[in-house]
Design an enzyme around this catalytic site. Structure first.
Site, PDB file in Angstrom:
ATOM      1  N   LEU A  37       0.932  -1.082   0.093  1.00 17.73           N
ATOM      2  CA  LEU A  37       0.043  -0.215   0.221  1.00 17.73           C
ATOM      3  C   LEU A  37       0.860   1.510  -0.078  1.00 17.73           C
ATOM      4  O   LEU A  37       1.690   1.395   0.867  1.00 17.73           O
ATOM      5  CB  LEU A  37      -1.023   0.064   1.378  1.00 17.73           C
ATOM      6  CG  LEU A  37      -1.930   1.116   1.404  1.00 17.73           C
ATOM      7  CD1 LEU A  37      -2.854   1.286   0.195  1.00 17.73           C
ATOM      8  CD2 LEU A  37      -2.482   1.209   2.541  1.00 17.73           C
ATOM      9  N   ASP A  38       0.674   2.237  -0.950  1.00 21.80           N
ATOM     10  CA  ASP A  38       1.465   3.475  -1.121  1.00 21.80           C
ATOM     11  C   ASP A  38       2.833   3.211  -1.300  1.00 21.80           C
ATOM     12  O   ASP A  38       3.726   4.172  -0.865  1.00 21.80           O
ATOM     13  CB  ASP A  38       0.980   4.353   0.047  1.00 21.80           C
ATOM     14  CG  ASP A  38      -0.442   4.620   0.136  1.00 21.80           C
ATOM     15  OD1 ASP A  38      -1.147   4.604  -0.967  1.00 21.80           O
ATOM     16  OD2 ASP A  38      -0.947   4.640   1.236  1.00 21.80           O
ATOM     17  N   GLY A  39       3.206   1.969  -1.571  1.00 17.37           N
ATOM     18  CA  GLY A  39       4.876   1.556  -1.641  1.00 17.37           C
ATOM     19  C   GLY A  39       5.363   1.342  -2.950  1.00 17.37           C
ATOM     20  O   GLY A  39       6.607   1.133  -3.029  1.00 17.37           O
TER      21      GLY A  39
END
EC number: 3.5.1.10
Lengths: 299, 299, 299, 299
Positions: free
Chosen positions: C242-244
């Protein structure tokens, strides 16, 4: 000192002898500005600038900063301060008054990186930093000659892994009662809670990342690893939580995939020194208020 | 309107019914803040925000903006305004008071470029621009359908080289008494002095350069020719001097030798629309004062 | 469509019919530029632009982008591609060639916030986004009319908490084989790993914070809570983390203690839309290479 | 020198002994990249970086920069240079090759403002400026001690209104054959055309405005007068036209109505020193090409 560079201390642009600054925090309610400005007017003070911030007009905190001129300030200020009790009691104010001509005394803590210290020295000698740099303290001897060439005392206090408490004791002895603000200009040691509580909201650190990204060590290596397209630096008051204190100022610069860690460091140095110098300037000009781990910046 | 996009007018975040804003200019001297804030307090107004600027504490102009809440504003404001005469006379003030709930009415003038108009429409429908877009006037018919799809009247008033006066007459008829502010959103016609004097400091233009660089026509071509590394846009009040009125806001973006004139235009479009929208927002929120061809921006 | 706004699709500034772009990644070693540029020359291609990046000349990865013109591209390209095998085999290259005239097809996923979608639509209609917006998919019906008014198909695919898999199945049916890139324009649902692996490095998300700060939900509330002085937005390829995923572009804007969460959102909207549009533009112009969770941006 | 600050010259991050840079300008036509990269490959050179810019693929100028490693560079370079004639003749190239290990020698000209000089000295001592500061020349004696404390020769050459030619003669004697680049670090004297033609595109000036706004004297006073909201600085090559030479780099910072001329100067100092240092860095790293009064910057 005879053959070294003389800081060209500029004369203050305007006469600061009669200038004072007042910082107030209190619960918000009607009449605060009227009461304080009326009080100042009654006492012969001329308001030069005022800034205020109301967190929530419906019932939060209220912050205000006045800059004013008062004739014969040195003699009149104690009277004004005493009289102000009736206003401050009425509004449950926390407040302070500072004389602009009374320069704050700084201790600058450094390790091996010199760019942040140099920026402060340069702004100071250019007359842009209205403070006295009372001393520089370092855990390394490297910058001693440089600092002394500016006519500033330099204390080399080594910090050994097994004797940190002793080093802090020496640092405390050096600064206690002698400085108003401690600036960690890329000082690479952790400050103990015991030390911090002696200087609440009076220790400014520069962290070499755009907080809260990249807390802790080696932030440029972390930034490189994550592949960010912008890097930054953050000046904050030091609290017990590592890199977690109230943020005073941040700035950033664009980078690209071409920038390796060394380049990020090089680019970052310019951001760090500008950001730290701004934060220190605002502190010594009494432009900062802290509330619940955040700063109000009246700049 | 049934099958077109409905602007989602957001409700005001906080109740604006009792909010007013006051703008004051006067010669600087002691007691102004105290007098006005005391006056407001006496009349039951609660100051939410105040900003002030003293050009020269030793004897220049003084500018102040108050934002305040006053119960039953609609009924109380006339009283307050009448009473304020004794304060304003004493300090030789020029002043105005605006009710926040009374939205300003805008006329937007456009030619063929739509990006600045679209930004205003987007911000307006998102509830970020607290104004009424009363009409759009264009010398070309192109944007008629778009404008009408937002439920906004569109006037196509052609401007022929030999009949400019006639066109301006029609424009004046359309706007007089119906709008508070005229926004030139890339309107590519010169406005006559006669028209301008009907709307002093109430016509905002966006110029597609970083003024005072590249005054006049084709600023992006001029910028390309000069080889600048940064381009910009400038929002300003319109005065008789072409691109010479008081600057409200500017912004810039980095470009390189790779950017040809078309690219500069493309990059510039985003700067133009953001800068113009900011300037309009500040005007309609009563944050702008003009003095000697310069603006004081209380934002 | 007869009474709605017609996108003014600009003609390409220069003839793109013969233009192609080539992206190559391979282990670094001498002779790569020479080999590829010689190969292109032999095949009659004229190099218009080349960019390269060597992670570590001593033995890392090497990335290169060529933009070239080739007469009769449609007929000649298959030959050139087949012949290129001898070069690519020699240097163990991963490579692709794209025809500039073959516009990429986008699916834009949205929820209730419209600003990022609107920016893409505006840039597309202004001719600044050389892509086909093949469809818009939303879990809410709100933007249907808007999208259709641009002549673009709109699919309302509700996502219910207990039937996410079913919704993704419908989404996959809608996009598979029909789009080259998926743009999450403030689409507020998590995409499953199974979906992501169908579009490796072909899903771009806009996250409304300066990553890696404020991962996850409510980043503006987090930013307000932490008291940052600058906020940002980040466009990245979507990966399982996530968001990485690999960061494509970031930008920021200065804020102050005066900005509450609503204000941060308002300011952030402009950052988000500009950052997302830039990232999409770079992708569709074949300017992005991904290596080890980082992007190389040849812009 | 024994008790003064020693510049901590960092070792080059990577071995630069075998690194060379090549700058080429020529009329655009097919095969240039292929020919040069093939030539370099044949001569055993490994291309580390290449940048190119085609003004107009249909028939303008073409610019290219190669950075390459070549074993035994000192011995091989003369051979390579001689052989390159057959390539350069074929394409009518103007070209130069520079060895990265051969540091450029700078003369820095200053008057009374020290900030730009200090920035260059700091970057130099930090190892960020890969050049030799061969001398500092000033029309005032003020900075002599500072400069000498860095171990750098200082020439005080007064410039009297009635004896400018004589002063320039002394300056020319000091620099001719001894420096590769002259940096005007806030040197407040006009340089004569005769002097300039000795150093074509080898004199860099910092102008304290965002050119072409505010050409000539007192640009901060001009900026204050015009009421701009952003100020800037511009580094450019010096030509006969005052402040009219090719722009190398510009940067800006936001200001407000609160900033008086002194403040603009103070803010501007930081912009000036950063912009000048960047321009000098690019020049000494052979990243700049000049064409028709504009620069191509390969950074």
């Amino acid at each position: 000192m005879d053959n070294t560079y003389q800081p060209q201390q500029l004369l203050a642009r305007s006469e600061k002898r009669h200038r004072a600054r007042m910082l107030i925090s209190c619960p918000d309610r009607p009449g605060i500005v009227a009461a304080v400005s009326h009080f100042l007017y009654e006492h012969g003070a001329n308001i030069i600038q005022s800034d205020q911030y109301s967190m929530d007009p419906g019932g939060g905190m209220f912050f205000i900063r006045f800059e004013f001129d008062l004739n014969d300030l040195e003699r009149e200020l104690p009277v004004l301060q005493e009289d102000f009790a009736r206003v401050s009691d009425r509004f449950e104010m926390k407040w302070s008054i500072f004389r602009a001509s009374r320069k704050k005394r700084l201790a600058v803590f450094v390790s091996k990186e010199d760019h942040c210290l140099l920026e402060l020295l340069w702004q100071w000698q250019a007359g842009d930093l209205e403070a006295d740099i009372a001393m520089v303290i370092s855990n390394h001897p490297d910058m001693g000659e440089l600092v002394k060439s500016f006519g500033i005392p330099f204390h080399h206090i080594p910090v050994k892994a097994d004797a940190k408490a002793e080093a802090e004791k020496q640092q405390l002895e050096a600064v206690t009662g002698k400085v108003d603000l401690i600036v960690l200009a890329r000082y690479m040691q952790i400050i103990s809670p015991k030390f911090i509580e002696q200087f609440p909201n009076r220790i400014i650190n520069i962290h070499h990342s755009f907080l809260p990204a990249f807390v802790g060590g080696k932030p440029y290596a972390q930034a490189y690893q994550r592949g960010v397209k912008i890097i930054g630096a953050t000046a904050h008051y030091v609290t017990e939580e590592l890199d977690g204190g109230p943020i005073i100022e941040q700035d950033v610069q664009r980078v690209s995939h071409r920038d390796d860690v060394d380049n990020l460091k090089r680019i970052g140095r310019t951001i760090e020194r500008v950001v730290l110098a701004r934060a220190v300037k605002w502190h010594i000009e009494d432009r900062l208020l802290v509330h619940q781990n955040k700063t109000v910046v009246f700049n």
